[in-house]
Design an enzyme around this catalytic site. Structure first.
Site, PDB file in Angstrom:
ATOM      1  N   HIS A 177       3.003  -6.779   4.641  1.00 57.87           N
ATOM      2  CA  HIS A 177       1.523  -6.400   4.895  1.00 57.87           C
ATOM      3  C   HIS A 177       0.877  -6.672   6.043  1.00 57.87           C
ATOM      4  O   HIS A 177       1.724  -7.184   6.945  1.00 57.87           O
ATOM      5  CB  HIS A 177       0.335  -7.107   4.178  1.00 57.87           C
ATOM      6  CG  HIS A 177       0.688  -6.570   2.564  1.00 57.87           C
ATOM      7  ND1 HIS A 177      -0.339  -5.766   1.797  1.00 57.87           N
ATOM      8  CD2 HIS A 177       1.540  -6.823   1.672  1.00 57.87           C
ATOM      9  CE1 HIS A 177      -0.121  -5.686   0.688  1.00 57.87           C
ATOM     10  NE2 HIS A 177       0.948  -6.192   0.223  1.00 57.87           N
ATOM     11  N   HIS A 232       0.803  -1.210  -0.005  1.00 60.80           N
ATOM     12  CA  HIS A 232      -0.006  -0.125  -0.038  1.00 60.80           C
ATOM     13  C   HIS A 232       0.978   1.343   0.076  1.00 60.80           C
ATOM     14  O   HIS A 232       1.971   1.178  -0.348  1.00 60.80           O
ATOM     15  CB  HIS A 232      -0.973  -0.025   1.249  1.00 60.80           C
ATOM     16  CG  HIS A 232      -1.869  -1.222   1.252  1.00 60.80           C
ATOM     17  ND1 HIS A 232      -3.003  -1.674   0.505  1.00 60.80           N
ATOM     18  CD2 HIS A 232      -1.463  -2.571   2.003  1.00 60.80           C
ATOM     19  CE1 HIS A 232      -3.131  -2.924   0.567  1.00 60.80           C
ATOM     20  NE2 HIS A 232      -2.491  -3.471   1.501  1.00 60.80           N
ATOM     21  N   GLU A 255      -2.518   0.519   7.723  1.00 60.04           N
ATOM     22  CA  GLU A 255      -1.634  -0.653   7.598  1.00 60.04           C
ATOM     23  C   GLU A 255      -0.307   0.001   6.793  1.00 60.04           C
ATOM     24  O   GLU A 255       0.841  -0.368   6.962  1.00 60.04           O
ATOM     25  CB  GLU A 255      -2.112  -1.700   6.714  1.00 60.04           C
ATOM     26  CG  GLU A 255      -1.440  -2.758   6.248  1.00 60.04           C
ATOM     27  CD  GLU A 255      -2.052  -3.555   5.079  1.00 60.04           C
ATOM     28  OE1 GLU A 255      -3.215  -3.273   4.773  1.00 60.04           O
ATOM     29  OE2 GLU A 255      -1.204  -4.301   4.483  1.00 60.04           O
ATOM     30  N   GLU A 315       1.904 -11.311   6.363  1.00 60.07           N
ATOM     31  CA  GLU A 315       0.545 -10.756   7.086  1.00 60.07           C
ATOM     32  C   GLU A 315       1.324 -10.715   8.545  1.00 60.07           C
ATOM     33  O   GLU A 315       1.442 -11.653   9.281  1.00 60.07           O
ATOM     34  CB  GLU A 315      -0.606 -11.370   7.071  1.00 60.07           C
ATOM     35  CG  GLU A 315      -1.111 -11.315   5.566  1.00 60.07           C
ATOM     36  CD  GLU A 315      -1.723 -10.062   5.318  1.00 60.07           C
ATOM     37  OE1 GLU A 315      -1.714  -8.750   5.806  1.00 60.07           O
ATOM     38  OE2 GLU A 315      -2.393  -9.870   3.963  1.00 60.07           O
TER      39      GLU A 315
HETATM   40 ZN    ZN Z   1      -2.158  -5.110   2.853  1.00 58.62          ZN
END
Ligand code: ZN
Length: 324
Positions: free
Chosen positions: A108, A41, A55, A172
């Site tokens: 992420h 992102h 995030e 993640e």
């Molecule tokens: Zn993400």
């Protein structure tokens, strides 16, 4: 007492350390590898947003730490972004593919409507054997460092791990929708633990012994000031060092154990790099790395000339002032 020549000091100093040079040693760090680190992102795309955090900020904070450690261990790092701006998924893939990266690591944070969902997980592309190996090592190393549930290694078809041409994983790190996870993934100390874990997982993947980066003397600068001559060792991270006079006070030695020496661009004589300084206080500086110790030797015009040594941080520097 006649002054020692450069060659004589070389012989004397080499006698200080065991005269053994590993030949054909296996690779001990990540030098030679190019690693793409992808902070998910950015800019107008915040990623998951919850509990007052976005995030994209967590991803970047961890990615920059990962990049720093990988570089300190010798790898060339390609970042798909190094700030808070938007990069499309296809651009991220293009950056990694055109740079010929050996592996791709996307970072992420997760989100779920169930706020009790918690933990980290590591993805690779469907059926990728190498991706699975990299993901497994990184997942195992994160589990050693991070007090979150290990949700394990998983397969997915995420764009960046699908279209990159090298083994690729997507981590993640935790759930922004879970308050405990947020307390971990936003904590700078834990972000460093993620970074060390990822470094160690990458080292295992490439068959390099798991270790933290070795401090490197990346440069040696010097200048004559009014009343003193200053030598500055630029070091990649904080480390210990010692200074002492050598050979009837004709030399000041700066000894940095467990360190590496970069190519300084100086003249070379065998394993030594040396330069004249144009200063009458310290006419020559010699430097070498031997058996994991860096020696920087200042040749003094006046034996036992007074000096002071101290360190400065961020970036880490070892400073030696020799008074004239
Ligand atoms: Zn993400």
């Amino acid at each position: 007492m006649k002054r020692l020549s450069a060659l004589v000091i070389v012989v004397f100093l080499l006698a200080m350390v065991p005269a053994f040079h590993p030949v054909g040693a296996t690779q001990t760090d990540l030098s030679g590898y190019t690693i793409c680190v992808d902070a998910g992102h950015g800019g107008t795309d915040p990623g998951a947003v919850a509990n007052g955090v976005e995030e994209k900020d967590i991803n970047l904070a961890i990615a920059l730490k990962v990049a720093k450690l990988l570089e300190e261990d010798g790898a060339k790092v390609v970042l798909t972004r190094d700030g808070d701006y938007y990069v499309s998924l296809s651009d991220r893939v293009s950056i990694a593919n055109s740079a010929g990266c050996d592996i791709f690591i996307s970072i992420h944070a997760n989100a779920a409507s169930d706020t009790s969902a918690s933990g980290f997980e590591v993805y690779h592309y469907y059926g990728s054997t190498k991706g699975n190996l990299l993901a497994t090592y990184v997942d195992e190393e994160i589990a050693k460092e991070i007090p979150l549930k290990n949700r394990g290694v998983k397969e997915a078809g995420f764009y960046v791990i699908k279209y990159t041409t090298m083994p690729a994983i997507l981590i993640e790190t935790g759930f922004v929708t879970n308050t405990y996870d947020v307390s971990i993934i936003t904590d700078e100390n834990y972000q460093w633990k993620y970074a060390y874990a990822i470094l160690h997982g990458v080292q295992r993947y490439f068959g390099v012994p798991v270790h933290d980066p070795v401090p490197t003397v990346t440069g040696i600068r010097f200048a004559q000031h009014d009343g003193y001559f200053r030598v500055v060792l630029d070091v990649s991270q904080n480390t210990s060092y010692e200074t002492f006079y050598y050979y009837y006070g004709y030399y000041v030695v700066v000894e940095v154990p467990n360190a590496k020496l970069a190519d300084l661009g100086w003249s070379t004589d065998g394993d030594w790099q040396y330069t004249s300084t144009g200063s009458s206080t310290v006419p020559y500086i010699y430097a070498t790395e031997y058996n994991g110790t860096v020696y920087v030797v200042l040749e003094l015009n006046t034996p036992y000339a007074k000096y002071s040594a101290f360190t400065l941080s961020d970036p880490y520097r070892i400073v030696v002032d020799v008074y004239s």
